[in-house]
Design a protein around this motif. Structure first.
Motif, mmCIF file in Angstrom:
data_model
loop_
_atom_site.group_PDB
_atom_site.id
_atom_site.type_symbol
_atom_site.label_atom_id
_atom_site.label_comp_id
_atom_site.label_asym_id
_atom_site.label_seq_id
_atom_site.Cartn_x
_atom_site.Cartn_y
_atom_site.Cartn_z
ATOM 1 N N GLY A 184 0.824 -1.208 0.000
ATOM 2 C CA GLY A 184 0.000 0.000 0.000
ATOM 3 C C GLY A 184 0.858 1.258 0.000
ATOM 4 N N LEU A 185 0.670 2.068 -1.040
ATOM 5 C CA LEU A 185 1.385 3.355 -1.127
ATOM 6 C C LEU A 185 0.367 4.494 -1.218
ATOM 7 C CD1 LEU A 185 4.334 2.627 -3.626
ATOM 8 C CD2 LEU A 185 4.486 3.006 -1.152
ATOM 9 N N GLY A 186 -0.666 4.412 -0.357
ATOM 10 C CA GLY A 186 -1.667 5.490 -0.297
ATOM 11 C C GLY A 186 -1.184 6.565 0.671
ATOM 12 N N THR A 187 -2.126 7.143 1.432
ATOM 13 C CA THR A 187 -1.775 8.225 2.358
ATOM 14 C C THR A 187 -0.623 7.808 3.270
ATOM 15 O OG1 THR A 187 -4.085 8.951 2.355
ATOM 16 C CG2 THR A 187 -2.710 9.750 4.164
ATOM 17 N N LEU A 224 0.243 -1.486 4.949
ATOM 18 C CA LEU A 224 -0.362 -0.150 4.983
ATOM 19 C C LEU A 224 -1.467 -0.048 3.935
ATOM 20 C CD1 LEU A 224 3.034 1.772 5.374
ATOM 21 C CD2 LEU A 224 1.471 1.003 7.167
ATOM 22 N N ALA A 267 1.172 2.772 14.901
ATOM 23 C CA ALA A 267 0.401 3.706 14.069
ATOM 24 C C ALA A 267 -1.092 3.384 14.058
ATOM 25 C CB ALA A 267 0.933 3.684 12.640
ATOM 26 N N GLY A 276 -7.268 13.094 3.595
ATOM 27 C CA GLY A 276 -6.656 11.779 3.843
ATOM 28 C C GLY A 276 -6.837 11.282 5.264
ATOM 29 N N ARG A 290 2.301 8.842 -7.240
ATOM 30 C CA ARG A 290 2.484 8.616 -5.800
ATOM 31 C C ARG A 290 3.104 9.837 -5.146
ATOM 32 N NH1 ARG A 290 -0.710 4.367 -4.779
ATOM 33 N NH2 ARG A 290 -0.838 3.278 -6.758
ATOM 34 N N ASN A 292 -2.899 -0.867 10.754
ATOM 35 C CA ASN A 292 -4.277 -1.313 10.510
ATOM 36 C C ASN A 292 -4.978 -1.718 11.813
ATOM 37 O OD1 ASN A 292 -6.553 -2.628 9.640
ATOM 38 N ND2 ASN A 292 -5.543 -3.589 7.886
ATOM 39 N N LYS A 293 -5.714 -0.762 12.395
ATOM 40 C CA LYS A 293 -6.387 -1.050 13.672
ATOM 41 C C LYS A 293 -7.520 -2.038 13.521
ATOM 42 C CE LYS A 293 -7.407 2.861 11.657
ATOM 43 N NZ LYS A 293 -6.953 4.226 11.524
ATOM 44 N N GLY A 345 1.232 4.828 3.329
ATOM 45 C CA GLY A 345 2.365 4.167 2.680
ATOM 46 C C GLY A 345 3.299 5.170 2.014
ATOM 47 N N GLU A 404 -11.259 6.873 6.862
ATOM 48 C CA GLU A 404 -11.054 5.499 6.409
ATOM 49 C C GLU A 404 -11.640 5.332 5.008
ATOM 50 O OE1 GLU A 404 -9.307 3.142 8.349
ATOM 51 O OE2 GLU A 404 -8.903 5.062 9.276
ATOM 52 N N GLN A 428 1.116 -5.647 -8.361
ATOM 53 C CA GLN A 428 -0.274 -5.562 -7.887
ATOM 54 C C GLN A 428 -0.597 -6.721 -6.943
ATOM 55 O OE1 GLN A 428 -1.988 -5.202 -11.902
ATOM 56 N NE2 GLN A 428 -3.144 -3.458 -11.082
ATOM 57 N N ALA A 454 -4.125 11.588 12.694
ATOM 58 C CA ALA A 454 -4.269 11.031 11.348
ATOM 59 C C ALA A 454 -3.454 11.889 10.392
ATOM 60 C CB ALA A 454 -5.747 11.018 10.931
ATOM 61 N N GLY A 455 -3.347 11.404 9.168
ATOM 62 C CA GLY A 455 -2.594 12.145 8.158
ATOM 63 C C GLY A 455 -1.296 11.428 7.815
HETATM 64 P P1 NDP Z 1 -5.265 4.581 1.314
HETATM 65 O O1 NDP Z 1 -6.587 4.163 0.775
HETATM 66 O O2 NDP Z 1 -4.798 5.961 1.115
HETATM 67 O O3 NDP Z 1 -4.123 3.590 0.767
HETATM 68 C C1 NDP Z 1 -4.332 2.209 0.625
HETATM 69 C C2 NDP Z 1 -3.234 1.669 -0.262
HETATM 70 O O4 NDP Z 1 -3.363 0.250 -0.372
HETATM 71 C C3 NDP Z 1 -3.272 2.230 -1.686
HETATM 72 O O5 NDP Z 1 -1.973 2.508 -2.148
HETATM 73 C C4 NDP Z 1 -3.886 1.089 -2.501
HETATM 74 O O6 NDP Z 1 -3.424 1.045 -3.826
HETATM 75 C C5 NDP Z 1 -3.358 -0.114 -1.748
HETATM 76 N N1 NDP Z 1 -4.226 -1.264 -1.917
HETATM 77 C C6 NDP Z 1 -5.534 -1.365 -1.580
HETATM 78 N N2 NDP Z 1 -6.008 -2.590 -1.908
HETATM 79 C C7 NDP Z 1 -4.978 -3.249 -2.487
HETATM 80 C C8 NDP Z 1 -4.847 -4.536 -3.049
HETATM 81 N N3 NDP Z 1 -5.879 -5.380 -3.103
HETATM 82 N N4 NDP Z 1 -3.645 -4.895 -3.543
HETATM 83 C C9 NDP Z 1 -2.589 -4.045 -3.499
HETATM 84 N N5 NDP Z 1 -2.657 -2.802 -2.968
HETATM 85 C C10 NDP Z 1 -3.848 -2.408 -2.465
HETATM 86 O O7 NDP Z 1 -5.328 4.226 2.884
HETATM 87 P P2 NDP Z 1 -4.515 4.914 4.058
HETATM 88 O O8 NDP Z 1 -3.108 5.072 3.680
HETATM 89 O O9 NDP Z 1 -5.287 6.093 4.549
HETATM 90 O O10 NDP Z 1 -4.669 3.802 5.213
HETATM 91 C C11 NDP Z 1 -3.872 2.640 5.187
HETATM 92 C C12 NDP Z 1 -3.992 1.965 6.558
HETATM 93 O O11 NDP Z 1 -3.493 2.863 7.558
HETATM 94 C C13 NDP Z 1 -5.402 1.615 6.981
HETATM 95 O O12 NDP Z 1 -5.360 0.432 7.745
HETATM 96 C C14 NDP Z 1 -5.809 2.791 7.883
HETATM 97 O O13 NDP Z 1 -6.786 2.442 8.822
HETATM 98 C C15 NDP Z 1 -4.499 3.064 8.556
HETATM 99 N N6 NDP Z 1 -4.330 4.412 9.089
HETATM 100 C C16 NDP Z 1 -4.606 5.502 8.311
HETATM 101 C C17 NDP Z 1 -4.380 6.772 8.790
HETATM 102 C C18 NDP Z 1 -4.638 7.986 7.966
HETATM 103 O O14 NDP Z 1 -4.485 9.097 8.483
HETATM 104 N N7 NDP Z 1 -5.031 7.847 6.700
HETATM 105 C C19 NDP Z 1 -3.854 6.985 10.142
HETATM 106 C C20 NDP Z 1 -3.578 5.773 10.883
HETATM 107 C C21 NDP Z 1 -3.819 4.535 10.356
HETATM 108 P P3 NDP Z 1 -3.808 2.231 -4.876
HETATM 109 O O15 NDP Z 1 -3.153 3.469 -4.361
HETATM 110 O O16 NDP Z 1 -3.208 1.788 -6.163
HETATM 111 O O17 NDP Z 1 -5.293 2.305 -4.871
#
Ligand code: NDP
Ligand code: HSE
Length: 436
Positions: free
Chosen positions: A10-13, A79, A130, A187, A51, A104-105, A15, A190, A62, A301-302
């Protein structure tokens, strides 16, 4: 020494924030960890998405299982979020001998017991700082720094999205839906924002904190949960007039009767520190028998605050790579065979004061009926205030603050008040916490 290779799922918020912090502070982090840390692989859903971090040197896939089972990788950062897939990915990483760091809580609260058993069996670490209160190092505080205390209670603002929404409505008079969209854009929320506003995310976090505080297995299902969806701007205004702020709190208390675990909106006196925690900030108030009250405050968060906690866990894991597995800090603070089962109290056993907002017809005798219903159940009134006069529809808000009363008595009084012919809408009921 050979660098530690890390795979990120996971490379979202969070990651992307984590990869960014690891590269920006690489030299300092290596000096602390004793090794260089290199992110070599990452899994994402959408390979083409841009990203918020430099991914030039990272091999992308993937397939999260490809990363979790890759023999070149030492540590996995989960993440991605969710429960089912992330459970299988973490279990796979453990089977392949990798330590895991997760934010991941939901995963830890619902499947942590299984995963910790698997990790302990394999002599591996699952680190999850986290997962609770974003950047605040509260897990480490409870698990290590307060290890000499008997913890009696803790209470906290555990969801940044709820606190952000309640703050913006109070300070800017903005609408609930607009503020939820803003929290999503920033960001904080959830993937399914119902987890935030419905109180589930805070309940995940509370169950993790209470297990560590009281030495029990994780028991998410025993947390009483209410969200903030029923709070209206007028409740925030009336609470303010009465000297209170409305906060969404997670509360865990242990006494001789058992464990009281609940998340719900509360009226908190404005003079309390927790009442002044605004926006996306979180705070956790912990009472230990030796230390007294300690308050832990920071961004809940963030991207960057959460990355701070993920990277701290990663540094801990890298430091423990050479430690004797038998001497590592236990996942839930107490040795696994010392975890206890404590009786969970039902919400009906709770006693506290309440704020009630009634919507009733502005007619003679209505307030007498209401006070009779409360009095019959020994619910004593501290403040009662009718807000204006009946409008075109003839109905008017009436705000009541009660003294301490049994939850079951207040609940049955509310039901009878709602059944009155003069009652025009459901009663809004918010508990009042003194945080003594
Ligand atoms: P995001 O939705 O921003 O990121 C999720 C990432 O996971 C994305 O990069 C997504 O890919 C990837 N992903 C999702 N499904 C798959 C899959 N099936 N295969 C491969 N990659 C996948 O979430 P967050 O970063 O906000 O949250 C991540 C975790 O951190 C969660 O458990 C959340 O509860 C926790 N958290 C979040 C906080 C926050 O402030 N946001 C704070 C504390 C904890 P793609 O980008 O390509 O869609
Ligand atoms: N959605 C969560 C919150 C993220 O708003 O607090 C941090 O856990």
């Amino acid at each position: 020494m050979k660098p530690v290779n890390v795979g990120v799922i996971g490379l979202g918020t969070v990651g992307a924030g984590t990869v960014d912090v690891l590269s920006r502070n690489a030299a300092e982090i290596a000096r602390r960890a004793g090794r260089n840390i290199t992110v070599t692989h990452a899994a994402v859903r959408n390979l083409g998405r841009s990203r918020d971090c430099d991914i030039a040197a990272i091999s992308l896939t993937q397939d999260p299982f490809e990363v979790a089972s890759n023999p070149q990788i030492d540590v996995i950062l989960e993440l991605m979020g969710g429960e089912e897939l992330s459970f299988d990915v973490v279990a796979t990483a453990l089977r392949h001998g990798k330590h895991v760091v997760t934010a991941n809580k939901a995963l830890i609260a619902t499947r942590g017991n299984e995963l910790f058993a698997q990790a302990s069996e394999a002599g591996l670490v699952i680190a999850f700082e986290a997962a609770v209160a974003g950047g605040i190092p509260v897990i480490k505080v409870l698990r290590e720094s307060l290890a000499g205390n008997r913890i009696d209670s803790l209470a906290g603002i555990l969801n940044g999205t709820c606190n952000f929404i309640l703050t913006e409505i109070r300070e800017q008079g903005l609408e609930y839906d607009a503020m939820l969209s803003e929290a999503q854009r920033l960001g904080y929320a959830e993937a399914d924002p119902y987890f935030d506003v419905g109180g589930i995310d805070a309940a995940h976090k509370l169950s993790i904190l209470s297990s560590i505080a009281f030495g029990t297995h994780l028991n998410f299902n025993s947390v009483y949960i209410e969200g903030i969806e029923h709070i209206r701007q007028q409740d925030i205004v009336y609470a303010n007039e009465l000297g209170y702020r409305i906060k969404h709190l997670g509360i865990a208390r242990k006494d001789e009767r058992g464990l009281d675990l609940r998340v719900h909106p509360c009226l908190v006196q404005k003079s309390q520190l927790l009442a002044n925690v605004s926006g996306v900030m979180n705070a956790v108030l912990i009472h230990g028998d030796a230390v007294g009250a300690t308050l832990h405050y920071g961004a809940g968060a963030g991207a960057q605050p959460t990355a701070s906690a993920v990277v701290a866990d990663l540094v801990d894991v890298v430091r423990t790579l050479t430690a004797d597995p038998g001497n590592r800090v236990p996942h839930l603070a107490f040795q696994p065979d010392e975890l206890a089962e404590l009786k969970s109290l039902p919400i009906t056993a709770i006693e506290c004061a309440h704020y009630l907002r009634l919507t009733v017809r502005d007619e003679p005798g209505v307030l007498a009926e209401v006070t009779r219903i409360l009095g019959q159940r020994r619910v004593s009134i501290k403040v009662i205030s009718q807000k204006g006069f009946g409008g075109d529809d003839g109905v008017v808000p009436v705000v009541i603050v009660t003294h301490h009363a049994r939850e079951a008595d207040v609940a049955s009084a509310v039901t009878e008040i709602e059944d009155l012919d003069a009652s025009a809408a459901a009663v809004v009921r918010i508990r009042l916490e003194t945080l003594d």
